[in-house]
Design a protein around this motif. Structure first.
Motif, PDB file in Angstrom:
ATOM      1  N   VAL A 192       1.163  -1.382  -0.277  1.00 38.24           N
ATOM      2  CA  VAL A 192       0.218  -0.186  -0.381  1.00 38.24           C
ATOM      3  C   VAL A 192       0.683   0.913  -0.219  1.00 38.24           C
ATOM      4  N   VAL A 193       0.816   2.097  -1.404  1.00 36.95           N
ATOM      5  CA  VAL A 193       1.540   3.470  -0.704  1.00 36.95           C
ATOM      6  C   VAL A 193       1.061   4.451  -1.380  1.00 36.95           C
ATOM      7  N   GLY A 194       1.037   5.011   0.425  1.00 37.71           N
ATOM      8  CA  GLY A 194       0.049   6.723   0.643  1.00 37.71           C
ATOM      9  C   GLY A 194       1.663   7.509   0.352  1.00 37.71           C
ATOM     10  N   GLU A 195       0.927   8.797   0.702  1.00 33.00           N
ATOM     11  CA  GLU A 195       1.642   9.927   0.406  1.00 33.00           C
ATOM     12  C   GLU A 195       1.414  10.556   2.201  1.00 33.00           C
ATOM     13  N   THR A 196       2.770  12.093   2.257  1.00 34.34           N
ATOM     14  CA  THR A 196       1.870  12.486   3.607  1.00 34.34           C
ATOM     15  C   THR A 196       1.373  13.914   2.948  1.00 34.34           C
ATOM     16  N   THR A 197      -0.339  13.425   2.592  1.00 33.79           N
ATOM     17  CA  THR A 197      -0.902  14.604   2.349  1.00 33.79           C
ATOM     18  C   THR A 197      -1.177  15.419   3.078  1.00 33.79           C
ATOM     19  N   CYS A 198      -2.325  15.058   4.017  1.00 35.55           N
ATOM     20  CA  CYS A 198      -3.003  15.785   5.326  1.00 35.55           C
ATOM     21  C   CYS A 198      -2.711  15.143   6.814  1.00 35.55           C
ATOM     22  N   ASP A 199      -2.360  16.121   7.298  1.00 39.62           N
ATOM     23  CA  ASP A 199      -2.194  14.974   8.085  1.00 39.62           C
ATOM     24  C   ASP A 199      -3.112  13.679   8.832  1.00 39.62           C
ATOM     25  N   GLY A 200      -3.786  14.307   8.898  1.00 42.64           N
ATOM     26  CA  GLY A 200      -5.319  12.586   9.469  1.00 42.64           C
ATOM     27  C   GLY A 200      -4.551  11.726   8.734  1.00 42.64           C
ATOM     28  N   LYS A 201      -4.261  11.916   7.366  1.00 44.74           N
ATOM     29  CA  LYS A 201      -4.352  10.182   6.493  1.00 44.74           C
ATOM     30  C   LYS A 201      -2.685  10.033   7.011  1.00 44.74           C
ATOM     31  N   LYS A 202      -2.088  10.973   6.896  1.00 46.31           N
ATOM     32  CA  LYS A 202      -0.231  10.571   6.824  1.00 46.31           C
ATOM     33  C   LYS A 202      -0.238  10.261   8.393  1.00 46.31           C
ATOM     34  N   LYS A 203      -1.185  10.019   9.530  1.00 47.48           N
ATOM     35  CA  LYS A 203      -0.968   9.732  10.816  1.00 47.48           C
ATOM     36  C   LYS A 203      -1.727   7.725  10.969  1.00 47.48           C
ATOM     37  N   MET A 204      -2.822   8.094  10.285  1.00 48.58           N
ATOM     38  CA  MET A 204      -3.345   6.565   9.520  1.00 48.58           C
ATOM     39  C   MET A 204      -2.534   5.717   9.347  1.00 48.58           C
ATOM     40  N   TYR A 205      -1.602   6.540   7.865  1.00 48.75           N
ATOM     41  CA  TYR A 205      -0.722   5.261   7.752  1.00 48.75           C
ATOM     42  C   TYR A 205      -0.044   5.028   8.604  1.00 48.75           C
ATOM     43  N   GLU A 206       0.272   5.467   9.583  1.00 45.04           N
ATOM     44  CA  GLU A 206       1.440   4.027  10.869  1.00 45.04           C
ATOM     45  C   GLU A 206       0.305   3.431  11.355  1.00 45.04           C
ATOM     46  N   GLN A 265      -9.111  19.667   6.790  1.00 47.20           N
ATOM     47  CA  GLN A 265      -8.963  22.146   7.490  1.00 47.20           C
ATOM     48  C   GLN A 265      -8.429  22.363   5.927  1.00 47.20           C
ATOM     49  N   PRO A 266      -7.954  20.954   5.089  1.00 45.36           N
ATOM     50  CA  PRO A 266      -6.795  21.150   3.965  1.00 45.36           C
ATOM     51  C   PRO A 266      -7.587  22.420   2.969  1.00 45.36           C
ATOM     52  N   TYR A 267      -8.966  21.663   2.853  1.00 47.83           N
ATOM     53  CA  TYR A 267      -9.742  22.470   1.675  1.00 47.83           C
ATOM     54  C   TYR A 267     -10.492  23.049   2.571  1.00 47.83           C
ATOM     55  N   ALA A 268     -11.670  23.301   3.512  1.00 48.58           N
ATOM     56  CA  ALA A 268     -11.804  24.183   4.128  1.00 48.58           C
ATOM     57  C   ALA A 268     -11.309  25.511   4.379  1.00 48.58           C
ATOM     58  N   VAL A 269      -9.960  25.059   4.949  1.00 43.52           N
ATOM     59  CA  VAL A 269      -9.298  26.188   5.153  1.00 43.52           C
ATOM     60  C   VAL A 269      -9.595  27.515   4.156  1.00 43.52           C
ATOM     61  N   GLU A 270      -9.123  26.357   2.312  1.00 41.07           N
ATOM     62  CA  GLU A 270      -8.765  27.631   1.098  1.00 41.07           C
ATOM     63  C   GLU A 270     -10.625  27.682   0.906  1.00 41.07           C
ATOM     64  N   THR A 271     -11.516  27.282   1.375  1.00 39.90           N
ATOM     65  CA  THR A 271     -12.069  28.198   0.621  1.00 39.90           C
ATOM     66  C   THR A 271     -12.396  29.662   0.665  1.00 39.90           C
ATOM     67  N   SER A 272     -11.820  30.050   1.188  1.00 42.68           N
ATOM     68  CA  SER A 272     -12.501  31.515   1.444  1.00 42.68           C
ATOM     69  C   SER A 272     -11.398  32.327   0.005  1.00 42.68           C
ATOM     70  N   ALA A 273     -10.502  31.660  -0.050  1.00 43.20           N
ATOM     71  CA  ALA A 273      -9.833  31.913  -1.318  1.00 43.20           C
ATOM     72  C   ALA A 273      -9.776  31.589  -2.062  1.00 43.20           C
ATOM     73  N   LEU A 274     -10.877  30.961  -2.344  1.00 36.60           N
ATOM     74  CA  LEU A 274     -11.463  30.151  -3.323  1.00 36.60           C
ATOM     75  C   LEU A 274     -12.730  31.038  -3.951  1.00 36.60           C
ATOM     76  N   ARG A 275     -13.642  31.168  -3.006  1.00 38.31           N
ATOM     77  CA  ARG A 275     -14.912  32.669  -2.724  1.00 38.31           C
ATOM     78  C   ARG A 275     -14.042  33.684  -3.397  1.00 38.31           C
ATOM     79  N   GLU A 276     -13.263  34.510  -2.756  1.00 44.28           N
ATOM     80  CA  GLU A 276     -12.546  35.307  -3.448  1.00 44.28           C
ATOM     81  C   GLU A 276     -12.513  35.553  -4.530  1.00 44.28           C
ATOM     82  N   ARG A 277     -12.041  34.635  -5.225  1.00 47.57           N
ATOM     83  CA  ARG A 277     -11.031  34.744  -6.278  1.00 47.57           C
ATOM     84  C   ARG A 277     -12.720  34.927  -7.667  1.00 47.57           C
TER      85      ARG A 277
END
Ligand code: BJ8
Length: 387
Positions: A104-118, A340-352
């Motif tokens: 199984v191959v994962g990447e250190t993307t968001c914190d939740g995923k990388k800790k789940m891989y452990e 969190q990554p997408y939820a935080v990015e929402t405001s920049a998206l809305r603005e643009r």
């Protein structure tokens, strides 16, 4: 030519919509033939490395809430459903794709995923690629290239096969053809009205990852494109010309989150494109076939516009391009609960999008059916504002 509203799609669509279920047997057959299987979680995974080694990559991201209670015995409740479900299916041994994965191959993307891989590493053989958190600068590029080589070595050691430059070039070519075919397929929805609903497009793109034979997959996509064009020529329309045209962005979709597309389309809109990992983010660009294949591979994947990157200009670039190309009336973002990554990015998206004058809304959801009513109301309210 007279036009008529139809709900029936060419039969080939069923084959894609059912592909996840039917793929179980296909993977078992491949295993019985001695073929290695590698499970993946993310669009950043350079799957060409597995193809170059004669292995079969398969997506493991879960899209149902079936095993979330199992996952919550170990993982916190306020974690993204994609992470909980993916872990839950492994812990309960309920996903045949996970079961049959040799690696199984994962990447250190968001914190939740990388800790789940452990934790997943206690159940499966897991290799984690260290993904840089930014795409700019030589250090990020050097780290990712080194990680690509580390994955190559892991695969060579684990499966006892050397991967040469020509093997990788062949795999890049193969995947480029698949990317181009998928793109040709979803770009049919540039037509107004589109020749398919967003739900059909999503089911097709999602299912396609569970078709494992390259030649068959390409032939079937070509068949779908030809059949859609012929139906359109005959005047068949799955959505009325008045339907507002939407682009979906945000977290990956499929399975349980089809409910978001259904809510929007039941409100009289039609989803014409998916910017997310189920759609254009995966298929939009080609990997250059000239030059050093390892560098091209690393650069291609690092440039994916995901909210785990800071800054993340490539998501906006792709989204803006899709809005123009598909003549979008609005953009809808789906954010999975606790992402969190997408939820935080929402405001920049809305603005643009406000600057561009494109109506936008963000819908948060999970894999349960408890928010169906709320989604319907929010979808209907947004579509109403587009009239
Ligand atoms: S490239 S979108 S597949 S990371 S939804 S698990 S980010 S908390 S899935 Fe993704 Fe790769 Fe990006 Fe695509 Fe975390 Fe958010 Fe959950 Fe997510």
């Amino acid at each position: 030519m007279t036009t008529q509203l139809i709900t029936e799609l060419p039969e080939i669509f069923d084959s894609f919509a059912q592909a996840r279920k039917n793929g179980f047997l296909a993977v078992k057959k491949l295993k019985d033939q001695g073929r290695g299987v590698v499970g993946t979680f993310c669009t950043y995974t350079p799957v060409e490395i597995f193809l170059a080694a004669g292995l079969t990559p398969v997506g493991l991201c879960s899209t149902s809430d079936e095993t979330i209670p199992e996952a919550e015995k170990i993982l916190p409740r306020n974690l993204c459903p994609l992470i909980k479900a993916s872990y839950g299916f492994a812990a309960a041994d309920k996903c045949p794709y996970m079961h049959f994965s040799d690696l199984v191959v994962g990447e250190t993307t968001c914190d939740g995923k990388k800790k789940m891989y452990e934790l997943l590493g206690r159940l499966k053989d897991v290799h984690v690629m260290q993904l840089p958190q930014t795409q700019t600068g030589p250090a990020a590029k050097a780290l990712w290239l080194a990680e690509v080589f580390r994955l190559k070595e892991e695969v060579e050691t684990k499966f006892g096969r050397k991967i040469g430059d020509d093997d990788l070039r062949r795999a890049i070519k193969e995947r480029n053809v698949e990317r181009a075919k998928h793109k040709e397929f979803y770009e049919l929805s540039v037509l107004s009205p589109p020749p398919m609903t967003g739900l059909s497009q999503l089911q097709f793109l999602f299912g396609s990852q569970f078709k494992f034979d390259h030649e068959t997959k390409v032939a079937e996509i070509e068949q779908a494109v030809a059949q859609l064009k012929a139906a359109y020529e005959r005047g068949e329309r799955p959505a009325p010309p008045s339907a507002k045209r939407l682009i979906l962005t945000g977290c990956p979709m499929g399975g349980a989150t089809e409910k978001v597309v259904k809510a929007l389309e039941d409100s009289g809109a039609v989803v014409v494109a998916f910017e997310n990992c189920t759609g254009a983010k995966q298929f939009d660009r080609q990997i250059p076939e000239e030059g050093d294949p390892w560098t091209s591979l690393a650069e291609h994947y690092l440039a994916i516009g995901c909210a785990v990157m800071a800054p993340n200009p490539n998501r906006l670039e792709l989204l803006e391009r899709l809005c123009r190309q598909f003549a979008a009336d609005g953009v809808v973002e789906m954010v999975l609960t606790a992402c969190q990554p997408y939820a935080v990015e929402t405001s920049a998206l809305r603005e643009r999008l406000r600057e561009l004058g494109t109506p936008f809304t963000s819908l948060e959801t999970d894999y349960s059916s408890s928010d169906l009513e709320l989604l319907r109301n929010r979808a209907a309210a947004f579509v109403e504002t587009l009239s």
